[in-house]
Design a protein around this motif. Sequence first.
Motif, PDB file in Angstrom:
ATOM      1  N   UNK A 227       7.296   5.818   1.281  1.00  0.00           N
ATOM      2  CA  UNK A 227       8.572   4.863   0.729  1.00  0.00           C
ATOM      3  C   UNK A 227       8.143   4.187  -0.488  1.00  0.00           C
ATOM      4  N   UNK A 228       9.403   3.856  -1.288  1.00  0.00           N
ATOM      5  CA  UNK A 228       9.298   3.093  -2.476  1.00  0.00           C
ATOM      6  C   UNK A 228       9.940   1.941  -2.505  1.00  0.00           C
ATOM      7  N   UNK A 229       9.668   0.691  -2.798  1.00  0.00           N
ATOM      8  CA  UNK A 229      10.600  -0.465  -2.885  1.00  0.00           C
ATOM      9  C   UNK A 229      10.290  -0.841  -3.929  1.00  0.00           C
ATOM     10  N   UNK A 230      11.404  -1.362  -5.018  1.00  0.00           N
ATOM     11  CA  UNK A 230      11.297  -2.037  -6.136  1.00  0.00           C
ATOM     12  C   UNK A 230      10.932  -3.538  -5.683  1.00  0.00           C
ATOM     13  N   UNK A 231      10.089  -3.946  -6.604  1.00  0.00           N
ATOM     14  CA  UNK A 231       9.768  -5.620  -6.518  1.00  0.00           C
ATOM     15  C   UNK A 231      10.950  -6.322  -6.787  1.00  0.00           C
ATOM     16  N   UNK A 232      11.285  -7.391  -6.051  1.00  0.00           N
ATOM     17  CA  UNK A 232      12.356  -8.158  -6.402  1.00  0.00           C
ATOM     18  C   UNK A 232      12.246  -9.256  -5.182  1.00  0.00           C
TER      19      UNK A 232
END
Length: 360
Positions: A227-232
């Motif tokens: 999985x990939x989650x944008x930092x924010x």
Amino acid sequence: MTRAAVLTAVGAPLRVAEIDLPDPGPGQVRVRVAAAGVCHSDLSLANGTLRQPVPAVLGHEGSGTVTAVGEGVTHVAPGDHVVLNWAPACGGCHYCGLDEPWLCASGLAVPASPYATLGTDGTPLHPGLGTAVFAEETVVRAAAVLPLPPGVPLAEAALLGCAVLTGYGAVHHSARVRPGESVVVVGIGGVGLATVRSACVAGAERVIAVDVSPEKEELARACGATDFVPAGDDTVRRVRELTGGHGADVAVECAGRAEAIRTAWSATRRGGRTTVVGVGGKEQLVTFSALELFHSGRTLAGCVYGNTDPARDLPVVAGHVREGRFDLSALVTRRIGLDDIPDAFAAMLAGRGGRSLVVF
């Protein structure tokens, strides 16, 4: 004479120049550098975040071929392929006695003496982290040279000198990831990519990559991220959604910034383990409340060089490379020359790409 990228002063741009190297003295080895990885620590040395005498030749992640050895050196010989170890342990201090060579009292010491001179005027030059591999050749102490096990490409082997051992050690020695666990990696540069891959090798069931740059998703998935989650602002919430609402069993922070450390901590489940790998400045302050420390039951640990013993761990990682479980080339996004190192620094600051590899 040999060409090198020279840092003339802290904060100054690197410039390629001819330098004079001495013949190796007793207990020293001369190495023709095959490749050198451009690490964020080199940038930190160049801009003054980390201490470094100048003028200097930076570069601490390298591989090459031995060209000459000094008196008393027996573990390598001319013609041998080697990996450079920027933090060799002394074997006799308090920490070495505790079998913690990554904390060696002298291993991380900044070399006080110059090792070479500038070809134009004889100005003494210091070796960056004792290895100075942003050069066609270098002279190092024998303890900084590790024989490269067979079956590992010589150029890509440079990454074993820092990024890969750090990521591997963070997973296997510091966080002690177990098969079936979930792992979140915050900061997907060269070390972050190595951490992602190492988590897969350790048998993690879910590996979540987090980065401010969306372009890192393809790189992370190529290294095995599920999985990939944008930092924010909603990073922690999204990580919890991917882990049954609990948070990851293990979080590894690889950016060296306060907000990234805080994100990694908050994305870790109750009772989980948070490992900080990134090297940040002393102004990067992280705060926790006493209540959350009690209630979360999490473990927060620093991690130096992956808590590795390179002499022990290098053959293990090389075995994973040789058997196809660890693709070193997946970490490399640019192959460059000495003149391109400033551009590689700029790419790191902008959050672009994985590892830049100087190939000679």
